[in-house]
Design a protein around this motif. Structure first.
Motif, short mmCIF file in Angstrom:
data_model
loop_
_atom_site.label_atom_id
_atom_site.label_comp_id
_atom_site.label_asym_id
_atom_site.label_seq_id
_atom_site.Cartn_x
_atom_site.Cartn_y
_atom_site.Cartn_z
N THR A 1 0.77 -1.08 -0.10
CA THR A 1 -0.01 0.14 0.12
C THR A 1 0.89 1.18 -0.02
O THR A 1 0.33 2.37 0.05
CB THR A 1 -0.94 -0.01 1.13
N THR A 2 2.28 1.24 -0.01
CA THR A 2 2.99 2.24 -0.04
C THR A 2 2.95 2.85 -1.20
O THR A 2 2.59 2.46 -2.37
CB THR A 2 4.39 2.07 0.34
N GLY A 3 3.42 4.45 -1.37
CA GLY A 3 3.22 4.98 -2.45
C GLY A 3 4.70 5.38 -3.00
O GLY A 3 4.70 6.21 -3.89
N ASP A 4 5.93 4.77 -2.60
CA ASP A 4 6.93 4.88 -3.14
C ASP A 4 7.38 3.80 -4.54
O ASP A 4 6.60 3.21 -4.82
CB ASP A 4 7.98 4.53 -2.09
N GLU A 5 8.46 3.90 -4.82
CA GLU A 5 8.93 2.84 -5.86
C GLU A 5 8.52 1.48 -5.75
O GLU A 5 8.07 0.86 -6.56
CB GLU A 5 10.48 2.88 -6.24
N ILE A 6 8.81 0.96 -4.31
CA ILE A 6 8.52 -0.47 -4.12
C ILE A 6 6.95 -0.56 -4.26
O ILE A 6 6.51 -1.67 -4.94
CB ILE A 6 9.18 -0.78 -2.66
N GLY A 7 6.29 0.33 -3.89
CA GLY A 7 4.75 0.15 -4.11
C GLY A 7 4.25 0.39 -5.62
O GLY A 7 3.38 -0.44 -5.99
N ALA A 8 5.11 1.19 -6.24
CA ALA A 8 4.87 1.06 -7.66
C ALA A 8 5.10 -0.13 -8.45
O ALA A 8 4.41 -0.78 -9.36
CB ALA A 8 5.55 2.24 -8.15
N LEU A 9 6.35 -0.96 -8.01
CA LEU A 9 6.63 -2.18 -8.54
C LEU A 9 5.49 -3.07 -8.01
O LEU A 9 5.17 -3.97 -9.08
CB LEU A 9 8.01 -2.50 -8.03
N GLY A 10 5.13 -3.25 -6.86
CA GLY A 10 3.99 -4.04 -6.44
C GLY A 10 2.59 -3.76 -7.27
O GLY A 10 2.29 -5.06 -7.78
N ARG A 11 2.33 -2.80 -7.47
CA ARG A 11 1.38 -2.33 -8.43
C ARG A 11 1.27 -2.90 -9.77
O ARG A 11 0.30 -3.47 -10.36
CB ARG A 11 0.79 -1.11 -8.21
N SER A 12 2.70 -2.83 -10.25
CA SER A 12 2.98 -3.23 -11.63
C SER A 12 2.82 -4.86 -11.50
O SER A 12 2.36 -5.01 -12.58
CB SER A 12 4.23 -2.86 -12.13
#
Length: 469
Positions: free
Chosen positions: A216-227
């Motif tokens: 649920t984070t809004g950082d790059e790791i969160g972006a990677l997870g959403r991808s």
């Protein structure tokens, strides 16, 4: 321990950074304290040696020499006085400088504003190190008569620096231990999402496409997870569509192949009574072969569009000419069903920038669809100009489409009523090809329909704006 784990790598990297910062910091701190203590002692020696040298006017006065020896015990400094030839005349307590011994140390002749070098002396008998400053002694006639050397033991300095060094080491070890704990916690926290991603992607590789990364984070790791989650959804959709695609292709090919195989066998074995029956069987074989050929061609064309290997011949297109050509090619099918196809257009329509043949292919497909699903009534084609767009409307009085089915019309092999597939024919790919062709030419397509009332399909293309030179 698995040294290849990301927790170890990440923690080790952070700890290495901490060490890179702490070690130079400790060294610099040690040097600062060392320089401070040495500078302080050196300043005292400079001041004392200067005052002592200025207060001595003769080195032959025994009382004065004894007074300085006594003074040395009060200032916790050692004093050595030599004559102009370097022979020791007075010594406050350094056994290496016995009276009468000749010394080779030169007195300090630097100016006040110059930097004073650090003079160190190791006494072999006392096994002790000293800092010292030597000053020349001049008589009342400003003649050089000797030198005075003031010594200060650096033992207390060494002890103080040793204490500071131990404190720095203790603080450094404590900082490293505290940092290690924090680094382990932070590394675990940072690496947990990555390990979760590894687990999910491995599951995806095994076909477990329902798994999702819980980030649920809004950082790059969160972006990677959403991808990764988006990729899982796409793959799941792809797998579902692939199954449906193969099932649809198999279904579409099975019927014509069965016809071709059955009637070919009948003809081969001569199981027919008349030549008319034979011709009818040959005609069926020909129709089904044409149907399979169209299906394969449509699949090939659709595949090229989806892969981006489809090329258009873009040029300025007059839609009135395209619509008139479409009417000529579809008029016969409309007459066979007793339908009237009309063209309603204003006098002048702006041109568009598109592939004329592909626009005609789109219109023929839509008009033939309208004819196929209209039993009585009419089909109207309209050309309209709307602001910066040209609109093409194809409206029929056919059986209509349920509103819930409209969003799926352009999917491959999708049929509103599965029972229609044999009655109305078609490959189930026409509207999907239409959608791709319209999108490739910067157009849009909209469908409005009511069951039992008819359907209206609206195409919109941007008006061609000639670039000014």
């Amino acid at each position: 321990m698995n040294w290849n784990r990301i927790v170890v790598k990440l923690g080790g990297s952070i700890l290495l950074i901490v060490l890179i910062i702490l070690l130079p910091l400790g060294f610099v701190t040690q040097q600062i304290f060392s320089g401070f203590y040495y500078s302080k002692v050196q300043d005292q020696l400079m001041d004392l040696s200067k005052r002592y040298a200025e207060s001595i006017s003769s080195v032959d006065n025994t009382q004065i020499l004894q007074m300085f020896e006594t003074l040395a015990t009060m200032t916790d400094k050692e004093i050595v006085i030599v004559d102009s030839k370097g022979k020791v005349l007075a010594n406050s307590g350094l056994p290496s400088f016995e009276n009468g011994r000749k010394v080779t140390m030169k007195p300090l002749l630097l100016k006040e504003e110059e930097n004073v070098p650090r003079y160190e002396y190791e006494d072999p008998l006392l096994d002790e190190s000293f800092l010292y400053i030597g000053r020349p002694i001049f008589d009342e006639e400003d003649q050089f008569i000797g030198s005075i050397y003031v010594f200060s033991s650096i033992g207390p300095i060494t002890q103080s620096l040793e204490v500071i060094k131990n404190l720095l080491i203790l603080a450094g070890v404590g900082s490293i231990l505290l940092a290690s704990g924090l680094i382990y916690f932070v590394s675990k926290r940072l690496s947990r999402p990555l390990l979760d991603m590894v687990s999910v992607t491995r599951g995806m590789a095994k076909g477990e496409l329902h798994s999702r990364v819980g980030i649920t984070t809004g950082d790059e790791i969160g972006a990677l997870g959403r991808s990764i989650n988006d990729l899982a959804i796409e793959l799941e959709s792809y797998r579902t569509n692939r199954k449906e695609f193969f099932a649809s292709v198999s279904h579409e090919l099975r019927t014509p192949l069965a016809y071709v195989d059955g009637y070919a066998r009948v003809l081969k074995e001569g199981i027919y009574e008349t030549e008319e029956e034979k011709e009818r069987y040959l005609s069926i074989i020909e129709q089904e072969a044409a149907r399979m050929t169209k299906l394969v061609n449509d699949l090939f064309e659709l595949s090229k569009m989806e892969e981006g290997h489809f090329h258009l011949l873009l040029e300025e297109v007059d839609l009135i000419e395209v619509v008139e050509s479409t009417l000529e090619k579809t008029q016969l099918k409309a007459k066979e069903k007793g339908l009237r196809v009309s063209f309603d257009s204003v006098i002048s329509i702006p041109t568009i920038y598109a592939d004329g043949l592909r626009i005609e292919q789109v219109l023929i497909n839509l008009v033939e669809n309208a004819i196929r699903y209209t039993e009585e009534g009419s089909i109207v084609i309209r050309l309209l100009s709307e602001d910066s767009y040209v609109a093409i409307e194809i409206e029929d009085t056919g059986i209509g489409i349920p509103e819930s089915e409209i969003p799926f019309l352009f999917d491959r092999f999708y049929r509103v009523e599965k029972s229609r597939s044999r009655k109305y024919g078609g490959t189930g790919l026409g509207l999907s090809i239409v959608k791709h062709l319209v999108s490739l030419q910067n157009g849009s397509i909209d469908v409005q329909s009511k069951v039992g009332k008819g359907t209206k399909v609206t195409l919109r293309f941007p008006i061609y704006m000639e670039e000014s030179s």
